[in-house]
Scaffold this active site. Structure first.
Site, PDB file in Angstrom:
ATOM      1  N   ASP A  82       0.785  -1.162  -0.172  1.00 49.26           N
ATOM      2  CA  ASP A  82      -0.146  -0.205   0.123  1.00 49.26           C
ATOM      3  C   ASP A  82       0.717   1.322  -0.078  1.00 49.26           C
ATOM      4  O   ASP A  82       2.105   1.141   0.339  1.00 49.26           O
ATOM      5  CB  ASP A  82      -0.840  -0.008   1.394  1.00 49.26           C
ATOM      6  CG  ASP A  82      -1.583   1.250   1.338  1.00 49.26           C
ATOM      7  OD1 ASP A  82      -2.228   1.514   0.427  1.00 49.26           O
ATOM      8  OD2 ASP A  82      -1.794   1.697   2.445  1.00 49.26           O
ATOM      9  N   LEU A  83       0.319   2.479  -0.285  1.00 48.08           N
ATOM     10  CA  LEU A  83       1.282   3.690  -0.242  1.00 48.08           C
ATOM     11  C   LEU A  83       1.072   4.416   0.916  1.00 48.08           C
ATOM     12  O   LEU A  83       1.860   4.593   1.765  1.00 48.08           O
ATOM     13  CB  LEU A  83       1.130   4.411  -1.566  1.00 48.08           C
ATOM     14  CG  LEU A  83       1.545   5.718  -1.639  1.00 48.08           C
ATOM     15  CD1 LEU A  83       2.993   5.279  -2.077  1.00 48.08           C
ATOM     16  CD2 LEU A  83       1.213   6.522  -2.968  1.00 48.08           C
ATOM     17  N   ASP A  84      -0.169   5.099   0.872  1.00 48.85           N
ATOM     18  CA  ASP A  84      -0.361   6.172   2.172  1.00 48.85           C
ATOM     19  C   ASP A  84      -0.233   5.551   3.500  1.00 48.85           C
ATOM     20  O   ASP A  84      -1.112   4.598   3.705  1.00 48.85           O
ATOM     21  CB  ASP A  84      -1.574   6.792   1.864  1.00 48.85           C
ATOM     22  CG  ASP A  84      -1.560   7.571   0.487  1.00 48.85           C
ATOM     23  OD1 ASP A  84      -0.731   8.575   0.151  1.00 48.85           O
ATOM     24  OD2 ASP A  84      -2.634   7.412  -0.227  1.00 48.85           O
ATOM     25  N   THR A  94       1.927  10.051   4.097  1.00 51.38           N
ATOM     26  CA  THR A  94       0.851  11.106   3.572  1.00 51.38           C
ATOM     27  C   THR A  94      -0.583  10.605   4.351  1.00 51.38           C
ATOM     28  O   THR A  94      -1.259  11.474   4.383  1.00 51.38           O
ATOM     29  CB  THR A  94       0.702  10.683   1.967  1.00 51.38           C
ATOM     30  OG1 THR A  94       0.666   9.233   1.873  1.00 51.38           O
ATOM     31  CG2 THR A  94       1.647  11.303   1.409  1.00 51.38           C
ATOM     32  N   LYS A 106      -9.133   5.384   6.063  1.00 50.91           N
ATOM     33  CA  LYS A 106      -7.620   4.842   5.758  1.00 50.91           C
ATOM     34  C   LYS A 106      -7.956   3.947   4.746  1.00 50.91           C
ATOM     35  O   LYS A 106      -8.593   2.800   4.755  1.00 50.91           O
ATOM     36  CB  LYS A 106      -6.772   4.408   6.752  1.00 50.91           C
ATOM     37  CG  LYS A 106      -6.179   5.651   7.617  1.00 50.91           C
ATOM     38  CD  LYS A 106      -5.282   5.346   8.459  1.00 50.91           C
ATOM     39  CE  LYS A 106      -4.512   6.211   9.509  1.00 50.91           C
ATOM     40  NZ  LYS A 106      -3.852   5.717  10.599  1.00 50.91           N
ATOM     41  N   SER A 155      -2.745   0.728  -4.371  1.00 45.95           N
ATOM     42  CA  SER A 155      -3.018   1.793  -3.451  1.00 45.95           C
ATOM     43  C   SER A 155      -4.681   2.199  -4.058  1.00 45.95           C
ATOM     44  O   SER A 155      -4.788   2.178  -5.243  1.00 45.95           O
ATOM     45  CB  SER A 155      -2.073   2.894  -3.682  1.00 45.95           C
ATOM     46  OG  SER A 155      -2.696   4.131  -3.181  1.00 45.95           O
ATOM     47  N   ALA A 156      -5.380   2.785  -3.024  1.00 44.36           N
ATOM     48  CA  ALA A 156      -6.585   3.459  -3.533  1.00 44.36           C
ATOM     49  C   ALA A 156      -6.288   4.886  -4.155  1.00 44.36           C
ATOM     50  O   ALA A 156      -7.223   5.586  -4.744  1.00 44.36           O
ATOM     51  CB  ALA A 156      -7.475   3.651  -2.479  1.00 44.36           C
ATOM     52  N   SER A 157      -5.254   5.256  -3.805  1.00 39.06           N
ATOM     53  CA  SER A 157      -4.975   6.607  -4.279  1.00 39.06           C
ATOM     54  C   SER A 157      -4.570   6.977  -5.999  1.00 39.06           C
ATOM     55  O   SER A 157      -3.870   6.314  -6.646  1.00 39.06           O
ATOM     56  CB  SER A 157      -3.508   7.296  -3.623  1.00 39.06           C
ATOM     57  OG  SER A 157      -3.395   8.495  -3.892  1.00 39.06           O
ATOM     58  N   LYS A 164     -10.943  -0.647  -1.587  1.00 40.98           N
ATOM     59  CA  LYS A 164     -10.916  -1.580  -0.681  1.00 40.98           C
ATOM     60  C   LYS A 164     -12.080  -1.414   0.547  1.00 40.98           C
ATOM     61  O   LYS A 164     -12.571  -0.203   0.480  1.00 40.98           O
ATOM     62  CB  LYS A 164      -9.423  -1.274   0.136  1.00 40.98           C
ATOM     63  CG  LYS A 164      -8.208  -1.263  -0.886  1.00 40.98           C
ATOM     64  CD  LYS A 164      -7.010  -0.679   0.011  1.00 40.98           C
ATOM     65  CE  LYS A 164      -5.831  -0.650  -1.198  1.00 40.98           C
ATOM     66  NZ  LYS A 164      -4.651   0.150  -0.270  1.00 40.98           N
ATOM     67  N   GLU A 192       0.077  -3.222   4.742  1.00 43.66           N
ATOM     68  CA  GLU A 192      -1.150  -2.458   4.893  1.00 43.66           C
ATOM     69  C   GLU A 192      -1.360  -1.568   6.052  1.00 43.66           C
ATOM     70  O   GLU A 192      -0.883  -2.253   7.116  1.00 43.66           O
ATOM     71  CB  GLU A 192      -2.376  -3.221   4.841  1.00 43.66           C
ATOM     72  CG  GLU A 192      -3.083  -3.035   3.123  1.00 43.66           C
ATOM     73  CD  GLU A 192      -3.712  -1.722   2.854  1.00 43.66           C
ATOM     74  OE1 GLU A 192      -3.675  -0.809   3.937  1.00 43.66           O
ATOM     75  OE2 GLU A 192      -3.821  -1.383   1.797  1.00 43.66           O
ATOM     76  N   ASP A 193      -1.769  -0.327   6.156  1.00 42.22           N
ATOM     77  CA  ASP A 193      -1.816   0.241   7.175  1.00 42.22           C
ATOM     78  C   ASP A 193      -3.438   0.391   7.753  1.00 42.22           C
ATOM     79  O   ASP A 193      -3.458   1.198   8.673  1.00 42.22           O
ATOM     80  CB  ASP A 193      -1.150   1.917   7.362  1.00 42.22           C
ATOM     81  CG  ASP A 193      -1.863   2.770   6.302  1.00 42.22           C
ATOM     82  OD1 ASP A 193      -2.262   2.340   5.503  1.00 42.22           O
ATOM     83  OD2 ASP A 193      -1.817   3.645   6.759  1.00 42.22           O
TER      84      ASP A 193
HETATM   85  C1  BG6 Z   1      -5.811   6.214   0.274  1.00 36.76           C
HETATM   86  C2  BG6 Z   1      -5.621   6.844   1.469  1.00 36.76           C
HETATM   87  O1  BG6 Z   1      -4.370   5.097   0.029  1.00 36.76           O
HETATM   88  O2  BG6 Z   1      -6.014   6.549  -0.949  1.00 36.76           O
HETATM   89  C3  BG6 Z   1      -7.000   7.384   1.606  1.00 36.76           C
HETATM   90  O3  BG6 Z   1      -5.275   5.950   2.516  1.00 36.76           O
HETATM   91  C4  BG6 Z   1      -7.280   8.404   0.590  1.00 36.76           C
HETATM   92  O4  BG6 Z   1      -6.946   8.225   2.714  1.00 36.76           O
HETATM   93  C5  BG6 Z   1      -7.306   7.346  -0.976  1.00 36.76           C
HETATM   94  O5  BG6 Z   1      -8.607   8.863   0.368  1.00 36.76           O
HETATM   95  C6  BG6 Z   1      -7.653   8.243  -2.052  1.00 36.76           C
HETATM   96  O6  BG6 Z   1      -6.764   9.229  -2.198  1.00 36.76           O
HETATM   97  P1  BG6 Z   1      -6.479  10.216  -3.282  1.00 36.76           P
HETATM   98  O7  BG6 Z   1      -4.971  10.473  -3.386  1.00 36.76           O
HETATM   99  O8  BG6 Z   1      -6.785   9.491  -4.758  1.00 36.76           O
HETATM  100  O9  BG6 Z   1      -7.335  11.309  -2.853  1.00 36.76           O
HETATM  101 MG    MG Z   2      -2.566   3.032   3.572  1.00 37.52          MG
END
Ligand code: BG6
Ligand code: MG
Length: 219
Positions: free
Chosen positions: A10-12, A18, A46, A115-117, A146, A170-171
């Protein structure tokens, strides 16, 4: 337990800290809407996508927004979040992470990002990690957030490793649940009480001995 042949990060909150910036940006947005936002509620966000996070905050505050306002709030949150990342660089990689990544690469274990980001790629570029990952699956690639396992299943496919031979760092509770659903070994990074569904839990990467990872690879 199966032998580990591939690793998904996972990233964040795992590779870079972050998660605290997501928290600050969501809290500001919630408070601006007159909604209280606690660290406990933040645990539920998260690992959760941007859309789903805003939906949850609005539900907590019993607030509803038009589609246009909803999209505008998401954009505002993201701009605020990105403002924290201006100076992000390789020094912001969390302690102990590079040591594990380098060990895996030296041992020809493919590594992927799950990652979800939607900001994952620029973050990996800023921290000079992008070249180390054989596959990146992020919020731009998946349709179900997730705790659905889609992101990890897709990452395993990309590195061509069967799901049961993958390990996930994962966190978040949602991420640990996603890894478990995918039949992968889940390693939680953070608070034991929060991440109790994980197969193993460490408070940070600094606590992880290379010997521990080696053992998972030769089982
Ligand atoms: C996840 C974070 O990795 O990404 C969440 O844990 C975040 O907090 C999600 O909302 C989406 O990220 P982004 O950067 O696309 O807004
Ligand atoms: Mg995370």
């Amino acid at each position: 337990m199966s032998k580990i042949k591939g690793v998904i990060f996972d990233l964040d909150g795992v590779i870079v800290d972050t998660a605290k910036f997501h928290f600050l940006a969501w809290r500001k947005l919630a408070n601006d809407l007159g909604i209280d936002f606690t660290e406990t509620q933040n645990e539920e966000l998260k690992g959760v996508s941007r859309v789903r996070s805003l939906e949850k905050i609005l539900a907590w505050g019993n607030v509803s927004l038009s589609e246009e306002d909803f999209n505008e709030k998401m954009a505002v949150k993201n701009e605020n979040y990105l403002s924290f990342l201006t100076n992000l660089n390789s020094e912001d990689i969390l302690p102990g992470v590079s040591r594990v990544i380098d060990f895996l690469i030296e041992n020809n274990i493919p590594i992927a990002l799950g990652s979800a980001s939607k900001n994952a790629r620029p973050i990996l570029e800023k921290t000079a990690l992008i070249g180390k990952f054989q596959a990146i699956v992020d919020g731009n690639d998946v349709s179900i957030a997730k705790p659905d396992p889609e992101v990890f299943i897709s990452a395993a496919k990309k590195i061509e490793i069967p799901q049961e031979n993958c390990l996930v760092f994962e966190d978040s509770v949602a991420g640990v649940q996603a890894a478990n659903k995918a039949g992968m070994l889940s390693i939680g990074i953070g608070d034991k009480a929060v991440l109790h569904e994980a197969d193993h839990i460490f408070s940070s990467f600094e606590e992880i001995e290379i010997e521990f990872i080696k053992k998972l690879m030769i089982l």
